[in-house]
Scaffold this active site. Structure first.
Site, PDB file in Angstrom:
ATOM      1  N   CYS A 173       0.797  -1.227   0.000  1.00 15.57           N
ATOM      2  CA  CYS A 173       0.000   0.000   0.000  1.00 15.57           C
ATOM      3  C   CYS A 173       0.833   1.282   0.000  1.00 15.57           C
ATOM      4  O   CYS A 173       0.275   2.369  -0.102  1.00 15.57           O
ATOM      5  CB  CYS A 173      -0.959  -0.003   1.179  1.00 15.57           C
ATOM      6  SG  CYS A 173      -1.947  -1.506   1.214  1.00 15.57           S
ATOM      7  N   HIS A 306      -3.055   8.116   5.777  1.00 16.01           N
ATOM      8  CA  HIS A 306      -3.256   6.790   5.181  1.00 16.01           C
ATOM      9  C   HIS A 306      -4.709   6.381   5.457  1.00 16.01           C
ATOM     10  O   HIS A 306      -5.384   5.923   4.558  1.00 16.01           O
ATOM     11  CB  HIS A 306      -2.246   5.809   5.778  1.00 16.01           C
ATOM     12  CG  HIS A 306      -2.279   4.464   5.134  1.00 16.01           C
ATOM     13  ND1 HIS A 306      -2.143   4.293   3.777  1.00 16.01           N
ATOM     14  CD2 HIS A 306      -2.450   3.220   5.652  1.00 16.01           C
ATOM     15  CE1 HIS A 306      -2.228   2.996   3.492  1.00 16.01           C
ATOM     16  NE2 HIS A 306      -2.419   2.334   4.604  1.00 16.01           N
ATOM     17  N   HIS A 343      -9.626   2.165  -0.909  1.00 16.80           N
ATOM     18  CA  HIS A 343      -8.188   1.940  -0.764  1.00 16.80           C
ATOM     19  C   HIS A 343      -7.654   1.398  -2.091  1.00 16.80           C
ATOM     20  O   HIS A 343      -7.923   0.258  -2.459  1.00 16.80           O
ATOM     21  CB  HIS A 343      -7.937   0.944   0.369  1.00 16.80           C
ATOM     22  CG  HIS A 343      -6.501   0.850   0.779  1.00 16.80           C
ATOM     23  ND1 HIS A 343      -5.459   1.210  -0.047  1.00 16.80           N
ATOM     24  CD2 HIS A 343      -5.924   0.430   1.943  1.00 16.80           C
ATOM     25  CE1 HIS A 343      -4.313   1.015   0.581  1.00 16.80           C
ATOM     26  NE2 HIS A 343      -4.560   0.547   1.788  1.00 16.80           N
TER      27      HIS A 343
END
Lengths: 415, 365
Positions: A173, A306, A343
């Site tokens: 990620c 995040h 995401h």
């Protein structure tokens, strides 16, 4: 010899679940749109969560003007992730006033962050056959060649006729954030004068099943930093930037949309999946990015977190922000773009940095859509709740934290 | 050139053996790697797990959770830790791993289970291993490495690039040292995929292995009295446009330009290059391009038939170059040729048009 050159953003392009192209994306951010909806790319009826943030609409049609202007062909031939990537790169080049013919020198590079590449197309074959042998009978050579994560960069490099270094970074990620950081370092050191940098990923059954198996996926929508949060929702898309040696960019008359001022990256060395509960990894990445930028903590105006909406991440990130900013953490707005676009895994850092560029240039803070209930475990005050709001952002941070304890942060400055 | 980063430890897990001494001895004797058909690469499939348990006796639970690629990476990291003067303070070290295909076999197995059992029975223990940076994540935990960590995946350049990233980070003062290299596993999925797409042919010896090197500043090496094996002098990567963007082609002219630019960038002379470690080694266009850049024929390694080839084997070749530069009596190839200059050139050509060259140099006595 180390050469240190300021790095400017001279163009960017995006493909996201809330809008294809910069204008649509900015409108989506401003309006608080949420791209989460029932999955249409595959049958998700057997999964714990049946929602995702898919890119809807005709990417090729949306990219037509940029494609013509930049000389980059956007097609479905190479799969969904590559289609997103080429569309975003075409827009970024057009925005920067560049054409593919300008990029053949050995000082123009490409740094891509990603994790899925052609997985969606290859896994479709794998999951529809009766056994492993069936896969080898049915799969095409093109599907095999597109499966490695580096293949998206191959397609982009060929499309641009690139002559310089090409790299793919895959740190889950934080992939795109690390790719943009690497691009910044190439320019600073004098290795490149210009780098096309960003990330692209598509939704896949593999990642959806994986995060479902870990019970990290919300069944409805992601609620970052909210007490009711129950996990992420996977998204897809791409964002790419044209980063240039600022002096060279000014010399060619390019418009500057921001500066990548600093980059921090660390390994938590703690756990493969869970962040350190005290937020130490997040704090170190942010602190290093600020130190690299030469920006004091009292000059940070906004943090694009995040903010996955998983219980552990958001609490740890909140503690990390407090650790870096101290008392000022209560005054600095923090929002999560994942509340709107989901995401995007390997591409998330690029799309979230694009949200920062929009915030700086259009004078508003992107919201944490859906935030309503404070969680006492998250020691922050301002989540940009209730919608976007006007603000002048001079300096901001964009955070990306990943499996493997790969934490990275970028510091962006307004021109 | 005195400020160039140095290589002080090598962790090599190869078809010729595990560890610096075993690999050097086998190389000196002209041995060939164990044939992969017997499952004996890297000392045998089962023995990788056994080796890992021996090297990390306190971490058996974590080792059990790992996929095979992560085990290969972990074993070579431990071999680097135990080589030379070790790693020094691990907290300040960065980490870079190159892998083109990542945990391919584990991914295949996950998808197979998904097809056969459905998503409800996907194993949550398996999924974290499927990200390409899982191996780096495990190594960071096992050794306590807390500096920047990267995983590079640009096909056949990824191993060279990981080491160049470490050298650049040291050179620019980003971190004082890093463990860097590459790893690839061998398995049926990779073999069938490579053959189907003609990314390899039936004459090519497919291999597997892992090579992680400690790259650090000379000051750090001196402070901990670690003996440098070689200097990492420079690295350059470029891209050539191909007829098909996803395949591999060999362009001698482009390679000639790249090698010349790499030498120029560090002020090195072509006549000082005493050994070439190129891949794919048996492509005449590559040999000719390098020869034109250097102005003569230079002893070249036959690593591809002895180690087998894998995408990140550029890291293994950089490690081998460091060993050749630290020991002049070590032959460059099974013919017994010795290097005839103080520099070694490592060249890789990749799918998608990528080319790169790394230049290593002897360390002055």
């Amino acid at each position: 010899m180390t050469v240190d050159r300021p790095v400017a953003v001279t163009g960017f392009g995006v493909v996201t679940p809330i809008g294809i192209g910069r204008t649509s994306f900015a409108e989506g951010l401003r309006s608080g749109a949420c791209g989460v909806a029932p999955i249409t790319l595959f049958d998700a009826s057997a999964y714990r969560s049946q929602v995702a943030a898919e890119v809807s609409g005709d990417v090729i049609a949306a990219a037509r003007e940029s494609s013509l202007a930049s000389g980059i062909t956007v097609s479905r031939r190479y799969g969904r992730a590559a289609q997103f990537a080429t569309a975003a790169v075409a827009e970024a080049l057009h925005h920067a006033g560049l054409h593919a013919e300008d990029l053949g020198d050995s000082e123009t590079g490409l740094a891509l962050g990603g994790s899925t590449a052609g997985t969606l197309e290859a896994e479709a074959v794998m999951l529809e056959v009766d056994d492993g042998e069936g896969f080898w009978r049915e799969v095409s050579n093109l599907q095999l060649l597109l499966a490695p994560v580096g293949s998206t960069a191959d397609i982009l490099a060929a499309g641009m006729g690139l002559g310089g270094p090409v790299t793919t970074i895959s740190t889950a990620c934080s992939s795109a954030t690390n790719a943009i950081g690497q691009a910044m370092r190439w320019i600073r050191s004098g290795r490149c004068t210009r780098v096309i940098a960003g990330g692209a990923d598509s939704l896949t059954r593999l990642t959806h099943a994986g995060f479902n198996s870990l019970s990290l996926v919300d069944r409805e929508r992601p609620l970052p930093f909210d007490a009711r949060r129950d996990g992420m929702v996977i998204g897809e898309g791409a964002a790419f930037f044209v980063l240039e040696d600022e002096a060279r960019a000014r010399a060619r008359g390019a418009q500057l949309h921001g500066r990548v001022l600093g980059y921090g990256a660390i390994a938590e060395a703690h756990h493969l999946v869970q962040p350190r509960g005290d937020g130490d990894g997040a704090a170190r990445a942010m602190g290093l990015a600020l130190a690299d930028a030469g920006v004091e903590t009292d000059r940070v105006d906004y943090i694009n977190a995040h903010g996955t909406a998983t219980p552990h991440n958001d609490a740890a990130e909140g503690r990390g922000i407090v650790s870096v900013l101290g008392r000022r953490s209560q005054a600095v707005p923090v929002s999560s773009t994942k509340s709107q676009v989901g995401h995007l895994l390997g591409a998330s850092g690029a799309v979230e940095l694009a949200a920062c560029v929009v915030a700086m240039n259009e004078g508003f803070l992107p919201p944490t859509a859906g935030w309503a209930e404070r969680d006492p475990e998250i020691p922050l005050e301002d989540f940009v709740a209730g919608g976007a709001r006007p603000a002048q952002v001079e300096h901001c941070l964009s955070n990306s934290f990943a499996f493997g304890g790969n934490d990275a942060s970028l510091c962006l400055g307004r021109v | 050139m005195t400020s160039s980063p140095v290589i002080t430890s090598v962790g090599l897990l190869t078809a010729l053996g595990a560890g610096r001494q075993a690999v050097t001895d086998a190389w000196r004797e002209g041995q060939m790697g164990e044939p992969l058909a017997d499952g004996a690469a890297a000392g045998g499939r089962r023995s990788v797990a056994v080796k890992a348990r021996g090297l990390f006796p306190e971490q058996r639970g974590m080792l059990r959770r790992m996929d095979r690629l992560s085990r290969l990476i972990s074993v070579s990291a431990a071999l680097a830790r135990d080589d030379g003067q070790g790693l020094g303070d691990p907290k300040e070290l960065g980490l870079a791993v190159g892998t083109d295909l990542g945990p391919l076999e584990a991914t295949w197995n996950f998808l197979t289970r998904l097809r056969e059992k459905g998503p409800a029975l996907a194993n949550p223990m398996d999924f974290p291993n499927l990200v390409p940076n899982a191996g780096a994540g495990y190594v960071g935990i096992l050794l306590g490495l807390q500096g920047p960590s990267q995983t590079f995946c640009q096909h056949e350049l990824c191993g060279d690039e990981a080491i160049a990233w470490a050298a650049d980070g040291v050179r620019t003062g980003w971190f004082p040292g890093a463990l860097a290299g590459g790893a690839e596993e061998f398995g049926e999925v990779r073999a069938r995929g490579q053959l189907a797409t003609r990314c390899s042919d039936e004459e090519q010896v497919l291999g597997e292995g892992s090579a992680l090197l400690l790259v650090e500043s000379q000051e750090r090496a001196e402070a901990r009295q670690a003996r440098p094996l070689a200097r990492h002098l420079g690295f350059r990567a470029e891209t050539v446009k191909l007829r098909s963007p996803l395949l591999i082609e060999f362009h001698g002219d482009a390679l000639e330009r790249l090698v010349s630019r790499t030498l120029d960038s560090v002020g090195a002379r072509p006549e000082d290059v005493g050994a070439v470690l190129a891949s794919p080694a048996r492509q005449p266009e590559i040999a000719e391009g390098v020869e034109r850049a250097l102005g003569r024929s230079v002893p070249a390694t036959d690593h591809d038939v002895r180690f087998g080839t894998f995408a990140s084997d550029g890291a293994l070749r950089v490690g081998l170059a460091a060993l050749l530069l630290s020991d002049r009596s070590l032959p460059v190839n099974a013919n017994g040729e010795l290097r005839d200059g103080p520099l070694a050139l490592v060249v890789s050509v990749a799918r998608g048009g990528g080319l790169c060259a790394s230049l290593l140099g002897e360390v002055e006595a």
